[in-house]
Design a protein around this motif. Structure first.
Motif, mmCIF file in Angstrom:
data_model
loop_
_atom_site.group_PDB
_atom_site.id
_atom_site.type_symbol
_atom_site.label_atom_id
_atom_site.label_comp_id
_atom_site.label_asym_id
_atom_site.label_seq_id
_atom_site.Cartn_x
_atom_site.Cartn_y
_atom_site.Cartn_z
ATOM 1 N N THR A 62 37.129 37.954 38.021
ATOM 2 C CA THR A 62 38.107 36.862 37.919
ATOM 3 C C THR A 62 38.444 36.286 39.281
ATOM 4 O O THR A 62 38.196 35.026 39.518
ATOM 5 C CB THR A 62 39.004 37.091 37.148
ATOM 6 O OG1 THR A 62 38.652 37.799 35.991
ATOM 7 C CG2 THR A 62 39.938 35.840 36.762
ATOM 8 N N LEU A 63 38.801 37.134 39.906
ATOM 9 C CA LEU A 63 39.330 36.766 41.209
ATOM 10 C C LEU A 63 38.234 36.173 42.230
ATOM 11 O O LEU A 63 38.072 35.228 42.916
ATOM 12 C CB LEU A 63 39.861 38.089 42.180
ATOM 13 C CG LEU A 63 40.535 37.986 43.471
ATOM 14 C CD1 LEU A 63 41.662 37.142 43.293
ATOM 15 C CD2 LEU A 63 40.778 39.218 44.232
ATOM 16 N N ILE A 64 37.016 36.867 42.163
ATOM 17 C CA ILE A 64 35.918 36.422 43.040
ATOM 18 C C ILE A 64 35.250 34.946 42.374
ATOM 19 O O ILE A 64 35.276 33.972 43.306
ATOM 20 C CB ILE A 64 34.422 37.096 42.591
ATOM 21 C CG1 ILE A 64 34.811 38.660 43.253
ATOM 22 C CG2 ILE A 64 33.232 36.650 43.205
ATOM 23 C CD1 ILE A 64 34.852 38.718 44.738
ATOM 24 N N TYR A 65 35.520 34.865 41.083
ATOM 25 C CA TYR A 65 35.252 33.269 40.408
ATOM 26 C C TYR A 65 36.185 32.447 41.044
ATOM 27 O O TYR A 65 35.750 31.260 41.328
ATOM 28 C CB TYR A 65 35.386 33.677 38.946
ATOM 29 C CG TYR A 65 35.534 32.210 38.364
ATOM 30 C CD1 TYR A 65 34.386 31.411 38.157
ATOM 31 C CD2 TYR A 65 36.952 31.822 37.363
ATOM 32 C CE1 TYR A 65 34.481 30.264 37.616
ATOM 33 C CE2 TYR A 65 36.730 30.632 36.960
ATOM 34 C CZ TYR A 65 35.617 29.828 36.787
ATOM 35 O OH TYR A 65 35.543 28.665 36.281
ATOM 36 N N ILE A 66 37.463 32.569 41.002
ATOM 37 C CA ILE A 66 38.640 31.788 41.689
ATOM 38 C C ILE A 66 38.171 31.328 43.042
ATOM 39 O O ILE A 66 38.170 30.164 43.669
ATOM 40 C CB ILE A 66 39.880 32.365 41.526
ATOM 41 C CG1 ILE A 66 40.189 32.426 39.791
ATOM 42 C CG2 ILE A 66 40.737 31.501 42.121
ATOM 43 C CD1 ILE A 66 41.376 33.251 39.899
ATOM 44 N N VAL A 67 37.923 32.543 44.045
ATOM 45 C CA VAL A 67 37.470 32.153 45.417
ATOM 46 C C VAL A 67 36.310 31.332 45.355
ATOM 47 O O VAL A 67 36.005 30.506 46.100
ATOM 48 C CB VAL A 67 37.048 33.639 45.963
ATOM 49 C CG1 VAL A 67 36.394 33.404 47.356
ATOM 50 C CG2 VAL A 67 38.321 34.280 46.056
ATOM 51 N N LEU A 68 35.202 31.669 44.414
ATOM 52 C CA LEU A 68 33.902 30.824 44.394
ATOM 53 C C LEU A 68 34.261 29.274 44.275
ATOM 54 O O LEU A 68 33.659 28.379 44.887
ATOM 55 C CB LEU A 68 32.938 31.339 43.475
ATOM 56 C CG LEU A 68 32.370 32.514 43.636
ATOM 57 C CD1 LEU A 68 31.566 32.947 42.649
ATOM 58 C CD2 LEU A 68 31.226 32.154 45.012
ATOM 59 N N MET A 69 34.926 29.092 43.059
ATOM 60 C CA MET A 69 35.663 27.838 42.948
ATOM 61 C C MET A 69 36.275 27.008 44.213
ATOM 62 O O MET A 69 35.972 25.478 44.516
ATOM 63 C CB MET A 69 36.502 27.715 41.792
ATOM 64 C CG MET A 69 35.965 28.202 40.467
ATOM 65 S SD MET A 69 34.589 27.130 39.808
ATOM 66 C CE MET A 69 35.641 26.348 38.542
ATOM 67 N N LEU A 70 37.041 27.735 44.702
ATOM 68 C CA LEU A 70 37.957 27.194 45.877
ATOM 69 C C LEU A 70 36.809 26.721 46.896
ATOM 70 O O LEU A 70 37.162 25.787 47.625
ATOM 71 C CB LEU A 70 38.874 28.209 46.421
ATOM 72 C CG LEU A 70 40.369 28.207 45.286
ATOM 73 C CD1 LEU A 70 41.086 29.232 45.916
ATOM 74 C CD2 LEU A 70 40.964 26.882 45.325
ATOM 75 N N LEU A 71 36.015 27.821 47.246
ATOM 76 C CA LEU A 71 35.200 27.544 48.468
ATOM 77 C C LEU A 71 34.350 26.194 48.017
ATOM 78 O O LEU A 71 34.181 25.625 48.833
ATOM 79 C CB LEU A 71 34.485 28.766 48.541
ATOM 80 C CG LEU A 71 34.848 30.046 49.100
ATOM 81 C CD1 LEU A 71 34.170 31.056 49.555
ATOM 82 C CD2 LEU A 71 35.605 29.577 50.625
#
Lengths: 94, 468, 194
Positions: free
Chosen positions: A13-22
């Motif tokens: 989930t954390l990785i997913y949020i990072v991907l969206m932000l990037l």
């Protein structure tokens, strides 16, 4: 077993949020019309980083040994070098 | 042999081997005509010998594919063939039509043949590989439809396996794409464009599905590896074949008047066409290494592995050599193409047919699983003789091609075609010698059906000892 | 399972079927060549590429990137669910991923309609040739990925998979992540970098 996979779920989930932000960062760079070789190569580097996050966490290569551990990274490095070199040499060719 | 009706394959295989011998004889005549231009002139002019050589190749491979289907479909579907009688009838129709067509090529001038067979009613003749008179083409369609009906009914009412379904898709694609042989637009660009839909999409598309399924069948039978494992590989290989092969048609669209984007589409996708062939090689060796048993028919396993290797070299590597558009700009239509054509057709399609014949024929001729040791050893000799001489034919033609491309197209002072042909004659002579060795291999191959046929079948203890 | 350090157990092969992974590598090779071809062709026509890149709809591409990443996330969660044997949850998440993929197709389809409506074709110029070729080839992969996920969702609902046996889901998931991965490079390369 259960806590383990729940932890993995939370990390993803954390990785997913990072991907969206990037992704948003990349879009903002385009939106602002930022130019120049450093900007272009940074955008490329961000894309490669996102790719590695996908490979490690979503595809699960983080938990793999040997060749397959690095398969996606090797591919990203290849693409990065080829595309990076082409953009490097075409900067200032306007 | 588990089902009676599988026996019809024997007819098809026998005809295939006979026509194969004819193809090689005409190949030798043709090869000699490259250096002795008036050899057998005017009885068999160069263009006729070439037409017979290539047409016989296609026809015997088709006989082989049909035989393979008649053999393996009942076994996979676990039932008798829908109609063995129809299969036998179609065999004779196809053989007679094929023989008449070849006789027509040899006995009547081509334009006369066109007139005799009413080509002006529906003009389809005069294009490379599709030279057959229109009436023969119609015959081919009828045979193909009857064949598909027979195979399709068997598959639909029997056990459905991946091998059978991939084979059926391949055979149906073969038949459907052949219909473009009847489409003959006046515009030369369009004519060529659709001509490749038959020629390219056959050999670099649907035929590869047929090849993959026959190879998978033989590997399942000879290695005893789980069907699921082999089927998964088959899926992946087929998917990759279709992705690269279909758009890879673009490598024929570089210089015929088609839009420029084909330079990219053709180059990128066809550059990847070796991948499925490479996977096939990995697949075949992997399965043989993981075998659960040592099959008594060792020569069939040898053919299967040989197919995987030679198809990769001939179709994959030699195809890649000249597939990128900047390279192809210089090499198209040269002896490089001929080199690729020889090794690819032999390595992929001739060898897969010889593989299934090698696997199936002993059982159809009354053996339990395999021929006698003596017969197998002879067949292995023929394998090596034919395969190695084909490697040399390919290397000599590649040498001829490189020299030709340089002298005729690349150098600062390009020479005329015929002057260059004189200069590369040495390569043609060496190719002809390699061709004679190939013929020797073929003679041994045919002999292997008769030598040692009274000997006892290869036995377990003899078969198990030499292998690790 | 040893969890002495922070590292979980490692295996020699990635999740899913090895044959699918070889297929994934082959597919990635195709895209890598296409990306390199784009970048090197651009070297010859920098001004032209920059000019026509500006005509692309970057907002649509942003939306599509978010849709694909979200779909990938759902797929990850579906794998987690099936590993714990929670079939219904796995099925729902797979359908959610299918929905996200569908949104991608819809938005991309609208972009194509717009460009084709303006008379843009493969032969228009080098930039559009690459734009249409690259994105359409990827588009086909999204369609294939969606079909795979749909089959998996239906088979999950039919009870084909369990905590012990779900290799197909892992294979399909890996394939879908590949489709996502390719787009994550394609988006900046074709829409943003100049």
């Amino acid at each position: 077993m259960n806590t383990d996979s729940r932890n993995r779920g939370r990390s993803c989930t954390l990785i997913y949020i990072v991907l969206m932000l990037l992704t948003l960062v990349t879009w903002v760079v385009g939106r602002l019309g930022l130019q120049g070789l450093p900007v272009t190569l940074s955008v490329l580097a961000l894309a490669l980083l996102k790719g590695q996050l996908i490979g490690d966490w979503f595809m699960g290569l983080r938990n793999v040994r040997g060749f397959w551990r690095w398969a996606i990274l090797i591919w990203l490095a290849g693409v990065g070098v080829l595309v990076g070199v082409a953009f490097f040499f075409s900067s200032g060719l306007h | 042999m588990q089902y009676q009706s599988q026996a019809v394959a024997k007819l098809y295989f026998t005809a295939a081997i006979g026509l194969f011998a004819g193809q090689i004889l005409f190949g030798l005549i043709l090869g000699l005509q490259y250096v002795v231009g008036d050899f057998l002139f005017p009885e068999i002019p160069f263009n006729v010998a070439r037409m017979v050589h290539t047409n016989l190749l296609i026809v015997w491979i088709l006989f082989g594919f049909m035989g393979a289907a008649y053999y393996l479909v009942p076994e996979e579907a676990e039932r008798e063939l829908h109609s063995p009688g129809l299969a036998v009838l179609m065999f004779w129709v196809f053989l007679v039509a094929g023989a008449l067509t070849i006789l027509g090529y040899l006995l009547v001038p081509y334009s006369g043949l066109a007139k005799m067979t009413g080509n002006d009613l529906l003009p389809t003749m005069g294009r490379e590989f599709l030279e057959q008179p229109t009436i023969t083409k119609i015959g081919i369609v009828i045979v193909a439809l009857a064949f598909l009906y027979n195979i399709g009914m068997t598959i639909l009412s029997g056990r459905k396996t991946v091998v059978n379904l991939v084979l059926l898709i391949g055979l149906a694609g073969l038949a459907v794409l052949f219909l473009f042989a009847f489409y003959n637009p006046d515009n030369l660009v369009e004519d060529k464009l659709y001509w490749w839909w038959v020629v390219h999409l056959w050999v670099e598309g649907v035929w590869e599905l047929i090849l993959g399924s026959i190879l998978a069948f033989v590997l399942i039978k000879t290695t005893g590896v789980d069907r699921e494992v082999i089927e998964k590989w088959l899926y992946v290989i087929i998917a990759m074949t279709l992705i690269t092969g279909i758009i890879g048609t673009g490598h024929h669209y570089y210089w015929i008047g088609t839009p420029e984007y084909w330079q990219w589409w053709g180059s990128v996708f066809s550059a990847l066409e070796p991948i499925p062939f490479f996977m096939m090689t990995v697949f075949a060796f992997n399965m043989v290494n993981r075998r659960r048993r040592n099959h008594l028919n060792k020569v069939a396993v040898l053919w299967a592995l040989g197919t995987a290797v030679m198809a990769f070299l001939g179709a994959g590597v030699w195809g890649f050599l000249h597939t990128l558009s900047p390279v192809n700009y210089y090499t198209h239509g040269s002896q490089i193409t001929a080199a690729h054509g020889h090794m690819a057709f032999y390595g992929a399609y001739a060898m897969i047919v010889l593989t299934i014949i090698s696997y199936a024929m002993p059982m159809m001729r009354g053996r339990k699983a395999a021929n006698s040791n003596r017969s197998q050893v002879l067949e292995m000799w023929s394998f090596w003789l034919m395969t190695v001489s084909m490697v040399f034919i390919t290397l000599f033609l590649t040498g001829a091609g490189i020299l030709q491309v340089y002298l005729q197209r690349y150098s600062d002072t390009p020479l005329p075609f015929m002057v260059v042909q004189e200069k590369i004659a040495l390569f043609y002579w060496m190719r002809e010698v390699a061709g004679v060795v190939f013929l020797a291999g073929l003679v041994l191959y045919i002999a292997s059906f008769f030598v040692g046929s009274k000997d006892p079948e290869a036995a377990v203890e003899q078969a198990a000892s030499p292998t690790a | 399972m040893t969890r002495g350090g922070s590292l979980p157990e490692t295996s020699r092969y990635p999740p899913g079927d090895l044959a699918v992974w070889i297929f994934i590598l082959a597919e990635l090779a195709v895209f890598a060549i296409f990306f390199a071809a784009y970048a090197f062709t651009r070297m010859q026509h920098v001004a032209l590429f920059d000019q026509y890149q500006a005509t692309l709809d970057r907002n649509a591409a942003l939306f599509n990137t978010l849709a694909l990443v979200t779909a990938s996330y759902f797929v990850v969660r579906a794998v987690t669910a099936i590993r714990e044997g929670r079939t219904a949850s796995a099925r729902n998440r797979l359908w959610a991923a299918v929905g996200m993929g569908g949104l991608f197709l819809l938005v991309k389809g609208m972009e194509y309609a717009h460009h084709l409506g303006e008379g843009i074709r493969l032969s228009t110029n080098a930039f559009y040739m690459f734009y249409l070729s690259l994105t359409f080839f990827h588009f086909m992969h999204v369609i294939l990925g969606i079909l795979v996920l749909m089959v998996l969702a239906m088979r999950t609902a039919a009870g084909h998979y369990s905590a012990q046996s779900h290799t197909d889901i892992e294979s399909g998931a890996s394939y879908w992540h590949m489709v996502d991965l390719v787009w994550l490079i394609l988006f900046p390369l074709v829409y943003v970098m100049h």
